[in-house]
Design a protein around this motif. Sequence first.
Motif, PDB file in Angstrom:
ATOM      1  N   VAL A  55      48.267  -2.548   9.330  1.00  0.00           N
ATOM      2  CA  VAL A  55      46.706  -3.828   9.054  1.00  0.00           C
ATOM      3  C   VAL A  55      45.968  -2.388   7.297  1.00  0.00           C
ATOM      4  N   PHE A  56      45.565  -3.387   6.729  1.00  0.00           N
ATOM      5  CA  PHE A  56      44.952  -3.045   5.915  1.00  0.00           C
ATOM      6  C   PHE A  56      43.572  -2.303   5.793  1.00  0.00           C
ATOM      7  N   SER A  57      42.893  -0.844   6.232  1.00  0.00           N
ATOM      8  CA  SER A  57      41.394  -0.835   5.704  1.00  0.00           C
ATOM      9  C   SER A  57      41.206  -0.569   4.703  1.00  0.00           C
ATOM     10  N   ALA A  58      39.789  -0.096   5.034  1.00  0.00           N
ATOM     11  CA  ALA A  58      38.402   0.578   3.695  1.00  0.00           C
ATOM     12  C   ALA A  58      38.755   1.651   3.729  1.00  0.00           C
ATOM     13  N   GLY A  59      39.106   2.300   2.869  1.00  0.00           N
ATOM     14  CA  GLY A  59      39.259   3.739   2.505  1.00  0.00           C
ATOM     15  C   GLY A  59      37.428   4.374   2.588  1.00  0.00           C
ATOM     16  N   GLU A  60      37.094   4.486   1.070  1.00  0.00           N
ATOM     17  CA  GLU A  60      35.819   4.131   0.248  1.00  0.00           C
ATOM     18  C   GLU A  60      36.227   3.461  -1.349  1.00  0.00           C
ATOM     19  N   LEU A  61      34.917   3.299  -1.660  1.00  0.00           N
ATOM     20  CA  LEU A  61      34.306   2.895  -2.767  1.00  0.00           C
ATOM     21  C   LEU A  61      34.156   4.100  -3.078  1.00  0.00           C
ATOM     22  N   LEU A  62      35.198   4.537  -4.213  1.00  0.00           N
ATOM     23  CA  LEU A  62      35.256   5.741  -5.125  1.00  0.00           C
ATOM     24  C   LEU A  62      33.973   5.811  -6.559  1.00  0.00           C
ATOM     25  N   ASP A  63      34.015   4.638  -7.011  1.00  0.00           N
ATOM     26  CA  ASP A  63      33.781   4.682  -8.146  1.00  0.00           C
ATOM     27  C   ASP A  63      33.092   2.629  -8.123  1.00  0.00           C
ATOM     28  N   ALA A  64      31.880   2.791  -9.578  1.00  0.00           N
ATOM     29  CA  ALA A  64      32.239   1.243  -9.520  1.00  0.00           C
ATOM     30  C   ALA A  64      30.643   1.439 -10.729  1.00  0.00           C
ATOM     31  N   HIS A  65      31.024   0.634 -11.540  1.00  0.00           N
ATOM     32  CA  HIS A  65      30.394   0.226 -13.101  1.00  0.00           C
ATOM     33  C   HIS A  65      31.162  -1.238 -13.035  1.00  0.00           C
ATOM     34  N   HIS A  66      30.528  -1.371 -14.346  1.00  0.00           N
ATOM     35  CA  HIS A  66      30.212  -2.973 -14.876  1.00  0.00           C
ATOM     36  C   HIS A  66      30.384  -4.178 -14.092  1.00  0.00           C
ATOM     37  N   ASP A  67      31.735  -4.471 -14.647  1.00  0.00           N
ATOM     38  CA  ASP A  67      32.551  -5.538 -13.422  1.00  0.00           C
ATOM     39  C   ASP A  67      33.959  -5.045 -13.159  1.00  0.00           C
ATOM     40  N   GLN A  68      33.941  -3.772 -12.581  1.00  0.00           N
ATOM     41  CA  GLN A  68      35.271  -2.726 -12.239  1.00  0.00           C
ATOM     42  C   GLN A  68      34.740  -1.957 -11.339  1.00  0.00           C
ATOM     43  N   ALA A  69      35.818  -2.165 -10.461  1.00  0.00           N
ATOM     44  CA  ALA A  69      35.596  -0.752  -9.514  1.00  0.00           C
ATOM     45  C   ALA A  69      37.395  -0.129  -9.206  1.00  0.00           C
ATOM     46  N   PHE A  76      38.665   1.980  -5.839  1.00  0.00           N
ATOM     47  CA  PHE A  76      38.923   2.621  -3.550  1.00  0.00           C
ATOM     48  C   PHE A  76      39.403   2.434  -3.940  1.00  0.00           C
ATOM     49  N   THR A  77      39.683   3.269  -2.408  1.00  0.00           N
ATOM     50  CA  THR A  77      40.779   3.585  -2.004  1.00  0.00           C
ATOM     51  C   THR A  77      41.243   2.818  -0.783  1.00  0.00           C
ATOM     52  N   TRP A  78      42.529   2.292  -0.025  1.00  0.00           N
ATOM     53  CA  TRP A  78      42.458   1.940   0.818  1.00  0.00           C
ATOM     54  C   TRP A  78      43.996   2.113   2.174  1.00  0.00           C
ATOM     55  N   HIS A  79      43.959   1.884   2.986  1.00  0.00           N
ATOM     56  CA  HIS A  79      45.233   2.644   3.893  1.00  0.00           C
ATOM     57  C   HIS A  79      45.825   0.998   5.005  1.00  0.00           C
ATOM     58  N   LEU A  80      47.242   1.384   5.378  1.00  0.00           N
ATOM     59  CA  LEU A  80      47.617   1.045   5.340  1.00  0.00           C
ATOM     60  C   LEU A  80      48.242   1.376   7.124  1.00  0.00           C
ATOM     61  N   GLY A  81      48.523   0.854   7.564  1.00  0.00           N
ATOM     62  CA  GLY A  81      49.042   1.540   8.913  1.00  0.00           C
ATOM     63  C   GLY A  81      48.748   0.526  10.431  1.00  0.00           C
ATOM     64  N   ARG A  82      48.855   1.128  11.338  1.00  0.00           N
ATOM     65  CA  ARG A  82      48.125   0.812  13.316  1.00  0.00           C
ATOM     66  C   ARG A  82      46.836   0.858  13.402  1.00  0.00           C
ATOM     67  N   PRO A  83      46.654  -0.391  13.642  1.00  0.00           N
ATOM     68  CA  PRO A  83      45.250   0.593  13.892  1.00  0.00           C
ATOM     69  C   PRO A  83      44.891   1.284  15.221  1.00  0.00           C
ATOM     70  N   GLY A  84      44.459   1.999  14.985  1.00  0.00           N
ATOM     71  CA  GLY A  84      43.574   3.145  15.187  1.00  0.00           C
ATOM     72  C   GLY A  84      44.904   4.329  15.520  1.00  0.00           C
ATOM     73  N   GLU A  85      45.354   4.249  14.465  1.00  0.00           N
ATOM     74  CA  GLU A  85      46.699   5.619  14.106  1.00  0.00           C
ATOM     75  C   GLU A  85      46.418   6.069  12.778  1.00  0.00           C
ATOM     76  N   ASP A  86      47.062   6.887  12.530  1.00  0.00           N
ATOM     77  CA  ASP A  86      46.951   7.746  10.874  1.00  0.00           C
ATOM     78  C   ASP A  86      47.509   6.695   9.814  1.00  0.00           C
ATOM     79  N   PRO A  87      47.242   5.999   8.886  1.00  0.00           N
ATOM     80  CA  PRO A  87      46.993   5.787   8.159  1.00  0.00           C
ATOM     81  C   PRO A  87      48.934   5.899   7.486  1.00  0.00           C
ATOM     82  N   MET A  88      49.542   5.124   7.242  1.00  0.00           N
ATOM     83  CA  MET A  88      50.873   5.702   6.796  1.00  0.00           C
ATOM     84  C   MET A  88      51.030   5.507   5.485  1.00  0.00           C
ATOM     85  N   VAL A  89      50.340   4.719   4.784  1.00  0.00           N
ATOM     86  CA  VAL A  89      50.207   4.618   3.594  1.00  0.00           C
ATOM     87  C   VAL A  89      48.876   4.471   3.124  1.00  0.00           C
TER      88      VAL A  89
END
Length: 118
Positions: free
Chosen positions: A65-79, A81-94
């Motif tokens: 499952v993909f989950s949000a990391g944090e919004l690192l930066d955003a301005h104008h019409d661009q952002a 952001f980090t994301w994680h991929l892994g099994r829920p409740g475990e450390d992300p694999m990616v």
Amino acid sequence: MSDFDSMIQRYLTIWNETDEQARRAGIGELFAEEVRYCDPIAAVEGRDALHALIGEVHQRFPGLVFSAGELLDAHHDQARFTWHLGRPGEDPMVIGFDVAERDADGRIKLVLGFLDKV
């Protein structure tokens, strides 16, 4: 929640959507018709190609499952952001980050993806 926070949550929801019709509908709402998506593994153009790519990710990484990391930066019409991929409740694999750019209608027209941890 900022406008970009909402966009990123919708983006990740689409990447997690396993129902093809619901995923296609979400892509139609959030992404521009001629969206470009490029990361180290894939480069596609258009909603249909993005839909197919997300389906391939589900086949390649079942149960992850993909989950949000944090919004690192955003301005104008661009952002960026980090994301994680892994099994829920475990450390992300990616862990990665994407840069998304919106068009004049507020739809995502470009995504540039980067992988930080694989």
